[in-house]
Design an enzyme around this catalytic site. Sequence first.
Site, PDB file in Angstrom:
ATOM      1  CG  ASP A 324      17.709  80.219  -1.018  1.00  0.00           C
ATOM      2  OD1 ASP A 324      18.497  79.957   0.017  1.00  0.00           O
ATOM      3  OD2 ASP A 324      16.528  80.342  -0.981  1.00  0.00           O
ATOM      4  CD  GLN A 325      21.853  75.996  -1.017  1.00  0.00           C
ATOM      5  OE1 GLN A 325      21.299  76.160  -0.003  1.00  0.00           O
ATOM      6  NE2 GLN A 325      22.969  75.945  -1.271  1.00  0.00           N
ATOM      7  CG  ASP A 478      15.308  81.244   5.116  1.00  0.00           C
ATOM      8  OD1 ASP A 478      14.655  81.695   4.387  1.00  0.00           O
ATOM      9  OD2 ASP A 478      14.923  80.707   6.237  1.00  0.00           O
ATOM     10  CG  HIS A 479      20.989  78.422   2.767  1.00  0.00           C
ATOM     11  ND1 HIS A 479      20.516  76.958   2.291  1.00  0.00           N
ATOM     12  CD2 HIS A 479      20.655  78.342   4.061  1.00  0.00           C
ATOM     13  CE1 HIS A 479      20.172  76.309   3.411  1.00  0.00           C
ATOM     14  NE2 HIS A 479      20.328  77.060   4.432  1.00  0.00           N
ATOM     15  CB  ILE A 480      20.781  85.519   1.378  1.00  0.00           C
ATOM     16  CG1 ILE A 480      19.516  85.240   2.025  1.00  0.00           C
ATOM     17  CG2 ILE A 480      20.886  86.574   0.416  1.00  0.00           C
ATOM     18  CD1 ILE A 480      19.162  86.517   2.933  1.00  0.00           C
TER      19      ILE A 480
END
Lengths: 545, 159
Positions: A324-325, A478-480
Amino acid sequence: MANQDSADIVIVGTGVVGCLIAEQMLDAGLSVLMLEAGPRVERWQIVENFRNLRPGQRLDFNAPFPPKPWAPHLEANTPAQAAEYLDLVGPNARAYRQDYVRYAGGSTWHWAGICWRLTPEDMQLKSRFGVGRDWAFGYDTLEPFYSRAEAALGVGGPSDPALQWPPIRSKPYPMGRLPFGPGEQKFTDAVARIGLTNLPAAQARNSGISYDGRPPCCGNNNCIPVCPIAAKYDAATALPKIEAKGGRILANAVVYRVETGTRNAIEAVHYFDPDKASHRVTGRLFVLACNGIETPKLLLLSKDERNPRGVANSSDQVGRNMMDQPKLVAELELAEPLWTGVGPVQGSSIMQTSQGDFRGRHGGALFRFNNMARSRIGGTAALKKGLVGKALDQEIRRLSACTAEIAIEHELLPDPNNRLTLSDKTDWLGLNRPRIYYDVGDYVRRSASEFTVPLVRRIAAELGATSTQVSTEFTNSDHIMGGTIMGLEPSASVVDVDCRAHDHANLFLPGGGAMTSGGSGNSTLTMAALALKAADAIASQLKVG
Amino acid sequence: MGACLLGGAVWPIDGAQSLPASAATDAAAPFLELSQLLIPHHLDGEIGRRLAAAMAATDPALANQIDALLAIARARGAKVVEDFFPDIPAGPLRERALAIISAWYTGVIDDTPGAEVIAFELALIYQPTRDVMTIPSYAISGPNGWTSEAPPLTEMPEF
């Protein structure tokens, strides 16, 4: 033509990746059946749900999407509720509390619409900086698919190469950039004074014109958690188009097992309906596009005699390298008004801070002025002071206008120890919940301590902040990404350059899970580009086969 | 009923005149009267009745507290909240006055899980910035119709 038991292509998941592939397959003359774990609802229902959220819940982006018992996703109305689905452990467990939605249309319902590309350097961390992994191909290979993805989603962006990220493009953006509101402009001016460029974001939001049957953005400032007018691309608008082309979409169908057969080809997937009855669906080729958590979970749930570690998992890499970030947030109070809440909730970022020779030692990062209207936050804070009358109104106006939030999203390296496994805790259907161990690692921690936190304090000073509070706990962006990682070596990766499982010729796992690195920008456009690359490979494979 | 004297002008509470003369209406009248003394803005009658009913359902002491607060306001000849708020004793009465103000501003009587939202677009929390900030989900301009200009902080919108 697909029926509900069989199709040429069976796609599990109805988010952006599943929908892009479905349309490509239908255009190629193949039949498509899509299976969605969650319900299918209309836009107005989500808008009503949002407007009926109590004030303290309006920043809980999953709250307008109450999950069905059979398709749970994260809910965070209370801390106890937040622990009910994702079983998170490790030093940074809190930072993997991912807000994805198990509804038809997937998480595009509440994505911000931001469409950054990776840079060539982002894809070559190992060879350029000696850390992480290199992608199996370079930016030049991905670029045509980025352009196609921008056309498919309807991305607006600047025509001036000096404002493009990266300015390496074969085609112009389908639309121009969106205007800045006052806060974004003042932020842009302030960071320019210390040598930084705040770029207008490429965004899947119709800019000044209608596009693909959707209206232009009118600045409703509600992209997250739902665009009320469908000016932003979301997969919900793609579903009727898929059906018009002959695709079938089954909602409330929770795929829980992938069945293999001779030569380890995928024979079928099995799903539960809401009555817990099981159904078997066959096809020529299968696409799992359930998102970066649900896809590896499903593969691990599907272990059989041929695949004792789970389907597609001879490498033991399924569920590893979860990325993720990791995000920090700076909260500012200022002497002069900045103003948010004019235009989309996000519309720009500083991207140059994601690049540099420092990447051998620590990660890069994106800095973003959050443009979500701060009236509720300012109003709540003013009310807590016990003010009344004119003093109350003046304080609401001041605290809404003279406060700001800057998000810092850090680049994370793929680490096999950041791993999704099956929890011994089960959900309503009796399926194992995802268990995820997560440590952002020293690469991110050094980025924060040596680079991003000092820099955000400089930015705050330039903005005239009278108070700056930087969060100390990383949270989710939320960047999976990473859980079905791409690579050339079947022993060290899950999918090949087309997102085809190394272990199963008729199984594709496109999307964030395949991403070998994530850079600092939002992941969706890369996921969409990989989906289109996979779609080409699938069409070619089925026509030859 | 349904209007009050404020700064020499009569500000009707929207929708009050069209109400049936039911017991519920009568019960809400003191709440509406007090609300208009506590908050110097146009108030929506239907929202007020729902706030009053929701607040009364959670606390039977509400009616007596409203009477006590109205008595303080009348004793001071109050026209606006600044005229009598300092005279409200700290404790339950002052808390009640602040709770009524908070309910109008936030649209809920209590911001805890399960709370019913009675007002969103008309919640007063959004109004002091309505000239610039979008009430989330309600557009105030049009296609690319916004700019980076904003009026001064001192120009409070009327609402």
